[in-house]
Scaffold this motif. Structure first.
Motif, PDB file in Angstrom:
ATOM      1  N   VAL A  32       0.830  -1.206   0.000  1.00 37.34           N
ATOM      2  CA  VAL A  32       0.000   0.000   0.000  1.00 37.34           C
ATOM      3  C   VAL A  32       0.863   1.255   0.000  1.00 37.34           C
ATOM      4  O   VAL A  32       2.021   1.243   0.426  1.00 37.34           O
ATOM      5  CB  VAL A  32      -0.980   0.016   1.200  1.00 37.34           C
ATOM      6  CG1 VAL A  32      -1.890  -1.202   1.154  1.00 37.34           C
ATOM      7  CG2 VAL A  32      -0.247   0.091   2.528  1.00 37.34           C
ATOM      8  N   TYR A  33       0.268   2.342  -0.475  1.00 33.89           N
ATOM      9  CA  TYR A  33       0.956   3.630  -0.537  1.00 33.89           C
ATOM     10  C   TYR A  33       0.874   4.384   0.789  1.00 33.89           C
ATOM     11  O   TYR A  33       1.856   4.909   1.276  1.00 33.89           O
ATOM     12  CB  TYR A  33       0.357   4.470  -1.666  1.00 33.89           C
ATOM     13  CG  TYR A  33       0.953   5.843  -1.784  1.00 33.89           C
ATOM     14  CD1 TYR A  33       2.251   6.010  -2.246  1.00 33.89           C
ATOM     15  CD2 TYR A  33       0.232   6.965  -1.420  1.00 33.89           C
ATOM     16  CE1 TYR A  33       2.810   7.277  -2.349  1.00 33.89           C
ATOM     17  CE2 TYR A  33       0.774   8.226  -1.523  1.00 33.89           C
ATOM     18  CZ  TYR A  33       2.072   8.378  -1.981  1.00 33.89           C
ATOM     19  OH  TYR A  33       2.625   9.628  -2.082  1.00 33.89           O
ATOM     20  N   SER A  77       4.376   0.753  -1.495  1.00 32.65           N
ATOM     21  CA  SER A  77       3.962   0.945  -2.872  1.00 32.65           C
ATOM     22  C   SER A  77       4.229   2.395  -3.280  1.00 32.65           C
ATOM     23  O   SER A  77       3.915   3.317  -2.531  1.00 32.65           O
ATOM     24  CB  SER A  77       2.470   0.626  -3.003  1.00 32.65           C
ATOM     25  OG  SER A  77       2.049   0.776  -4.336  1.00 32.65           O
ATOM     26  N   ILE A  80      -0.695   4.555  -6.341  1.00 34.97           N
ATOM     27  CA  ILE A  80      -1.875   3.745  -6.609  1.00 34.97           C
ATOM     28  C   ILE A  80      -1.857   3.335  -8.084  1.00 34.97           C
ATOM     29  O   ILE A  80      -1.602   4.151  -8.963  1.00 34.97           O
ATOM     30  CB  ILE A  80      -3.156   4.541  -6.282  1.00 34.97           C
ATOM     31  CG1 ILE A  80      -3.184   4.877  -4.789  1.00 34.97           C
ATOM     32  CG2 ILE A  80      -4.398   3.778  -6.702  1.00 34.97           C
ATOM     33  CD1 ILE A  80      -4.285   5.818  -4.386  1.00 34.97           C
ATOM     34  N   THR A  81      -2.133   2.073  -8.325  1.00 39.26           N
ATOM     35  CA  THR A  81      -2.210   1.586  -9.691  1.00 39.26           C
ATOM     36  C   THR A  81      -3.587   0.992  -9.947  1.00 39.26           C
ATOM     37  O   THR A  81      -4.315   0.665  -9.014  1.00 39.26           O
ATOM     38  CB  THR A  81      -1.143   0.504  -9.961  1.00 39.26           C
ATOM     39  OG1 THR A  81      -1.341  -0.566  -9.040  1.00 39.26           O
ATOM     40  CG2 THR A  81       0.263   1.053  -9.803  1.00 39.26           C
ATOM     41  N   THR A 133     -13.180  -0.519  -4.443  1.00 38.31           N
ATOM     42  CA  THR A 133     -11.723  -0.544  -4.383  1.00 38.31           C
ATOM     43  C   THR A 133     -11.264   0.064  -3.076  1.00 38.31           C
ATOM     44  O   THR A 133     -11.896   0.976  -2.538  1.00 38.31           O
ATOM     45  CB  THR A 133     -11.078   0.212  -5.559  1.00 38.31           C
ATOM     46  OG1 THR A 133     -11.561   1.551  -5.608  1.00 38.31           O
ATOM     47  CG2 THR A 133     -11.372  -0.491  -6.886  1.00 38.31           C
ATOM     48  N   ASP A 136      -5.804   1.835  -2.348  1.00 36.39           N
ATOM     49  CA  ASP A 136      -4.719   1.567  -3.297  1.00 36.39           C
ATOM     50  C   ASP A 136      -5.212   0.941  -4.596  1.00 36.39           C
ATOM     51  O   ASP A 136      -4.414   0.468  -5.400  1.00 36.39           O
ATOM     52  CB  ASP A 136      -3.661   0.675  -2.639  1.00 36.39           C
ATOM     53  CG  ASP A 136      -2.878   1.458  -1.606  1.00 36.39           C
ATOM     54  OD1 ASP A 136      -1.853   2.048  -1.979  1.00 36.39           O
ATOM     55  OD2 ASP A 136      -3.314   1.513  -0.454  1.00 36.39           O
ATOM     56  N   GLY A 137      -6.513   0.950  -4.802  1.00 33.80           N
ATOM     57  CA  GLY A 137      -7.062   0.460  -6.053  1.00 33.80           C
ATOM     58  C   GLY A 137      -7.258  -1.040  -6.127  1.00 33.80           C
ATOM     59  O   GLY A 137      -7.639  -1.564  -7.175  1.00 33.80           O
ATOM     60  N   TYR A 138      -7.013  -1.762  -5.022  1.00 36.27           N
ATOM     61  CA  TYR A 138      -7.274  -3.200  -5.017  1.00 36.27           C
ATOM     62  C   TYR A 138      -8.784  -3.430  -4.962  1.00 36.27           C
ATOM     63  O   TYR A 138      -9.486  -2.799  -4.178  1.00 36.27           O
ATOM     64  CB  TYR A 138      -6.629  -3.886  -3.805  1.00 36.27           C
ATOM     65  CG  TYR A 138      -5.129  -3.904  -3.836  1.00 36.27           C
ATOM     66  CD1 TYR A 138      -4.436  -4.720  -4.721  1.00 36.27           C
ATOM     67  CD2 TYR A 138      -4.404  -3.103  -2.959  1.00 36.27           C
ATOM     68  CE1 TYR A 138      -3.044  -4.740  -4.736  1.00 36.27           C
ATOM     69  CE2 TYR A 138      -3.009  -3.122  -2.969  1.00 36.27           C
ATOM     70  CZ  TYR A 138      -2.336  -3.935  -3.868  1.00 36.27           C
ATOM     71  OH  TYR A 138      -0.967  -3.949  -3.881  1.00 36.27           O
TER      72      TYR A 138
END
Length: 147
Positions: A32-33, A77, A80-81, A133, A136-138
């Motif tokens: 995670v960021y 991280s 975020i991706t 989500t 972190d976009g998961y």
């Protein structure tokens, strides 16, 4: 020679017994960021209990997600991706509707499998599910599967 034979028999029996046991999920780790935002999401929104973690460095949060399973968040991280919805973790709750109300209260976007906002999908087996989500976009699926 008898000792060696006995030792070999004990080792063979132990290995056979170990090989017959099924694997058990130990943990899932997510990079995670922002550990604070990610922790707040899983702890405060999804209401998952934190557990002690051994590092005590401010970069880890551990959660109990099953009798023998954990979710580990690790801050490292870079940003975020975007992740594919097919790759997700899933939690079951008693009421998807109650969670939807909580998400609405906190202005957190959720959607059906097809991407329709603020809508649940009903699977062919009758299980209701939504997708959202984390910070972190998961992708996270929430459903009402009773097992």
């Amino acid at each position: 020679m008898k000792r060696l034979t006995l030792l070999f028999a004990i080792m063979a029996t132990t290995l056979a017994a170990t090989a017959q046991k099924k694997p058990v999920l130990n943990h899932i780790a997510l990079s995670v960021y922002d550990i604070g935002k990610a922790t707040a999401f899983y702890r405060d929104i999804l209401n998952i209990d934190t557990i002690p973690e051994p590092f005590h460095d401010g970069k880890h949060t551990w959660f109990r997600i099953g009798e023998q399973s954990h979710l580990h968040l690790i801050q490292n991280s870079p940003a975020i991706t975007k992740h594919d919805k097919n790759t997700h973790i899933c939690f079951s709750v008693p009421s998807v509707e109650a969670l939807m109300k909580l998400l609405d209260k906190h202005k957190i976007h959720y959607e059906s499998w097809t991407g329709e906002p603020k809508t649940a999908t009903k699977r062919v087996d009758g299980v209701k599910q939504i997708y959202l989500t984390d910070p972190d976009g998961y992708w996270v699926e929430i459903n009402d599967d009773k097992y």
